[in-house]
Design a protein around this motif. Sequence first.
Motif, PDB file in Angstrom:
ATOM      1  N   ASN A   1       4.635  -8.158   4.944  1.00  8.10           N
ATOM      2  CA  ASN A   1       4.741  -9.733   4.868  1.00  8.10           C
ATOM      3  C   ASN A   1       4.146 -10.408   6.161  1.00  8.10           C
ATOM      4  O   ASN A   1       4.495 -10.429   7.174  1.00  8.10           O
ATOM      5  N   ASN A   2       2.962 -10.990   5.894  1.00  4.20           N
ATOM      6  CA  ASN A   2       1.807 -11.202   6.774  1.00  4.20           C
ATOM      7  C   ASN A   2       2.337 -12.789   7.286  1.00  4.20           C
ATOM      8  O   ASN A   2       2.243 -13.375   8.333  1.00  4.20           O
ATOM      9  N   LYS A   3       3.487 -13.457   6.467  1.00  2.45           N
ATOM     10  CA  LYS A   3       4.046 -14.713   7.032  1.00  2.45           C
ATOM     11  C   LYS A   3       5.399 -14.354   7.732  1.00  2.45           C
ATOM     12  O   LYS A   3       6.076 -15.311   8.507  1.00  2.45           O
ATOM     13  N   LEU A   4       6.123 -13.369   7.618  1.00  2.00           N
ATOM     14  CA  LEU A   4       7.375 -13.104   7.995  1.00  2.00           C
ATOM     15  C   LEU A   4       7.406 -11.636   8.517  1.00  2.00           C
ATOM     16  O   LEU A   4       8.205 -10.726   7.422  1.00  2.00           O
ATOM     17  N   GLU A   5       6.970 -10.887   9.579  1.00  2.00           N
ATOM     18  CA  GLU A   5       7.103  -9.626   9.627  1.00  2.00           C
ATOM     19  C   GLU A   5       8.251  -8.842   9.908  1.00  2.00           C
ATOM     20  O   GLU A   5       8.265  -7.537   9.620  1.00  2.00           O
ATOM     21  N   ASP A   6       9.354  -9.558  10.023  1.00  2.00           N
ATOM     22  CA  ASP A   6      10.585  -8.932  10.048  1.00  2.00           C
ATOM     23  C   ASP A   6      11.038  -8.344   8.526  1.00  2.00           C
ATOM     24  O   ASP A   6      11.887  -7.446   8.572  1.00  2.00           O
ATOM     25  N   ASP A   7      10.419  -8.679   7.537  1.00  2.00           N
ATOM     26  CA  ASP A   7      10.346  -8.217   6.137  1.00  2.00           C
ATOM     27  C   ASP A   7       9.756  -6.769   5.981  1.00  2.00           C
ATOM     28  O   ASP A   7       9.854  -6.353   5.017  1.00  2.00           O
ATOM     29  N   ASN A   8       8.933  -6.518   7.019  1.00  2.00           N
ATOM     30  CA  ASN A   8       8.048  -5.317   6.556  1.00  2.00           C
ATOM     31  C   ASN A   8       8.581  -4.085   6.687  1.00  2.00           C
ATOM     32  O   ASN A   8       9.924  -3.873   7.212  1.00  2.00           O
ATOM     33  N   PHE A   9       8.462  -3.149   5.815  1.00  2.00           N
ATOM     34  CA  PHE A   9       9.073  -1.999   5.767  1.00  2.00           C
ATOM     35  C   PHE A   9       8.149  -0.805   5.155  1.00  2.00           C
ATOM     36  O   PHE A   9       7.113  -1.233   4.507  1.00  2.00           O
ATOM     37  N   GLU A  10       8.539   0.263   5.297  1.00  2.00           N
ATOM     38  CA  GLU A  10       7.964   1.735   4.737  1.00  2.00           C
ATOM     39  C   GLU A  10       9.305   2.360   4.114  1.00  2.00           C
ATOM     40  O   GLU A  10      10.164   2.636   4.776  1.00  2.00           O
TER      41      GLU A  10
ATOM     42  N   GLU B   1       0.931  -1.179  -0.017  1.00  2.00           N
ATOM     43  CA  GLU B   1      -0.116   0.001   0.134  1.00  2.00           C
ATOM     44  C   GLU B   1       0.804   1.249   0.094  1.00  2.00           C
ATOM     45  O   GLU B   1       2.015   1.303   0.080  1.00  2.00           O
ATOM     46  N   GLY B   2       0.352   2.423  -0.393  1.00  2.00           N
ATOM     47  CA  GLY B   2       0.956   3.612  -0.245  1.00  2.00           C
ATOM     48  C   GLY B   2       0.587   4.630  -1.289  1.00  2.00           C
ATOM     49  O   GLY B   2      -0.576   4.467  -1.461  1.00  2.00           O
TER      50      GLY B   2
ATOM     51  N   THR C   1      10.266  14.034 -12.141  1.00  2.00           N
ATOM     52  CA  THR C   1      10.570  13.173 -11.335  1.00  2.00           C
ATOM     53  C   THR C   1       9.447  12.482 -10.241  1.00  2.00           C
ATOM     54  O   THR C   1       8.787  13.364 -10.230  1.00  2.00           O
ATOM     55  N   ILE C   2       9.331  11.326 -10.145  1.00  2.00           N
ATOM     56  CA  ILE C   2       8.127  10.691  -9.655  1.00  2.00           C
ATOM     57  C   ILE C   2       8.624  10.096  -8.299  1.00  2.00           C
ATOM     58  O   ILE C   2       9.469   9.420  -8.217  1.00  2.00           O
ATOM     59  N   THR C   3       7.889  10.227  -7.284  1.00  2.00           N
ATOM     60  CA  THR C   3       8.324   9.823  -5.791  1.00  2.00           C
ATOM     61  C   THR C   3       7.053   8.951  -5.410  1.00  2.00           C
ATOM     62  O   THR C   3       5.786   9.586  -5.405  1.00  2.00           O
ATOM     63  N   VAL C   4       7.322   7.711  -4.859  1.00  2.00           N
ATOM     64  CA  VAL C   4       6.062   6.819  -4.379  1.00  2.00           C
ATOM     65  C   VAL C   4       6.756   6.261  -2.806  1.00  2.00           C
ATOM     66  O   VAL C   4       7.747   5.969  -2.747  1.00  2.00           O
ATOM     67  N   ASN C   5       5.732   6.647  -1.884  1.00  2.00           N
ATOM     68  CA  ASN C   5       6.062   5.955  -0.711  1.00  2.00           C
ATOM     69  C   ASN C   5       5.226   4.611  -0.698  1.00  2.00           C
ATOM     70  O   ASN C   5       4.126   4.461  -0.853  1.00  2.00           O
ATOM     71  N   VAL C   6       6.120   3.595  -0.097  1.00  2.00           N
ATOM     72  CA  VAL C   6       5.562   2.441  -0.360  1.00  2.00           C
ATOM     73  C   VAL C   6       5.746   1.667   1.277  1.00  2.00           C
ATOM     74  O   VAL C   6       6.559   1.720   1.994  1.00  2.00           O
TER      75      VAL C   6
ATOM     76  N   ILE D   1      11.182  -1.560  -5.914  1.00  2.00           N
ATOM     77  CA  ILE D   1      10.079  -2.178  -4.861  1.00  2.00           C
ATOM     78  C   ILE D   1      10.297  -3.760  -5.127  1.00  2.00           C
ATOM     79  O   ILE D   1      10.153  -3.995  -3.801  1.00  2.00           O
ATOM     80  N   PHE D   2      10.200  -4.371  -6.261  1.00  2.00           N
ATOM     81  CA  PHE D   2      10.304  -5.866  -6.214  1.00  2.00           C
ATOM     82  C   PHE D   2      11.476  -6.205  -5.606  1.00  2.00           C
ATOM     83  O   PHE D   2      11.424  -7.186  -4.739  1.00  2.00           O
ATOM     84  N   ASN D   3      12.601  -5.651  -5.685  1.00  2.00           N
ATOM     85  CA  ASN D   3      14.103  -5.980  -5.299  1.00  2.00           C
ATOM     86  C   ASN D   3      13.955  -5.796  -3.737  1.00  2.00           C
ATOM     87  O   ASN D   3      14.575  -6.799  -2.922  1.00  2.00           O
ATOM     88  N   ALA D   4      13.416  -4.563  -3.206  1.00  2.00           N
ATOM     89  CA  ALA D   4      13.328  -4.411  -1.732  1.00  2.00           C
ATOM     90  C   ALA D   4      12.332  -5.429  -1.124  1.00  2.00           C
ATOM     91  O   ALA D   4      12.928  -5.875   0.139  1.00  2.00           O
ATOM     92  N   SER D   5      11.380  -5.701  -1.614  1.00  2.00           N
ATOM     93  CA  SER D   5      10.644  -6.757  -0.903  1.00  2.00           C
ATOM     94  C   SER D   5      10.780  -8.109  -1.040  1.00  2.00           C
ATOM     95  O   SER D   5      10.745  -8.959  -0.110  1.00  2.00           O
ATOM     96  N   VAL D   6      10.676  -8.886  -2.171  1.00  2.00           N
ATOM     97  CA  VAL D   6      10.827 -10.063  -2.351  1.00  2.00           C
ATOM     98  C   VAL D   6      12.175 -10.786  -3.011  1.00  2.00           C
ATOM     99  O   VAL D   6      12.518 -11.909  -2.770  1.00  2.00           O
ATOM    100  N   ALA D   7      13.194  -9.887  -3.468  1.00  2.00           N
ATOM    101  CA  ALA D   7      14.452 -10.239  -3.869  1.00  2.00           C
ATOM    102  C   ALA D   7      15.480 -10.066  -2.977  1.00  2.00           C
ATOM    103  O   ALA D   7      16.609 -10.508  -2.808  1.00  2.00           O
ATOM    104  N   LYS D   8      14.930  -9.203  -1.960  1.00  2.00           N
ATOM    105  CA  LYS D   8      16.069  -9.000  -0.899  1.00  2.00           C
ATOM    106  C   LYS D   8      17.253  -8.120  -1.224  1.00  2.00           C
ATOM    107  O   LYS D   8      18.354  -8.709  -0.759  1.00  2.00           O
TER     108      LYS D   8
END
Length: 168
Positions: A116-125, A82-83, A107-112, A160-167
């Motif tokens: 991760n409801n299975k591993l909350e340590d992965d959550n970020f903003e 969400e964001g 320039t476009i800026t997005v806040n995200v 966003i993909f790299n930060a969330s699921v590719a780590k």
Amino acid sequence: MKKIYLAVLFIFTIAIQSCGIYSFSGTNIQSDVKTIQIDYFPNNAILVEPTLSQTFTQDLQDLFLKQTNLNLVKSGGDLQFEGEITGYKINPMTATADQTASQNRLTITVNVRFFNNKLEDDNFEKTFSHYYDYDADVILTGSSLDDAFSEIFERITQDIFNASVAKW
């Protein structure tokens, strides 16, 4: 001969085991994660481009559907995004001798917010941003605006993909 046979068997065993942890998409998604929820990203920027929110949200959804085997759901996803779009600005970048802009930058800026409801340590903003440079005599409408959105959104959605699921 027996040593060669054992060496080949050892290398083969290592190769098979190492393939089990490699992912061709580069993702690091737990095996119990099956669904993804990507909410609409409203445009809260000072300058409002009417198609910006819909285009960005769709591009982000398309990237995850193409690069993962997750199912897109409207609510209750194992992974949730969400964001909002917080910045949409055009600035002059270079000037000519008569002090007019010869090149502009969108320039476009997005806040995200990622959950991760299975591993909350992965959550970020986090905030993600990218730009598109173009000649000052070009008016960003139609295909030129589509080109700018395409370049900017490709970079932001991949980040966003790299930060969330590719780590990365």
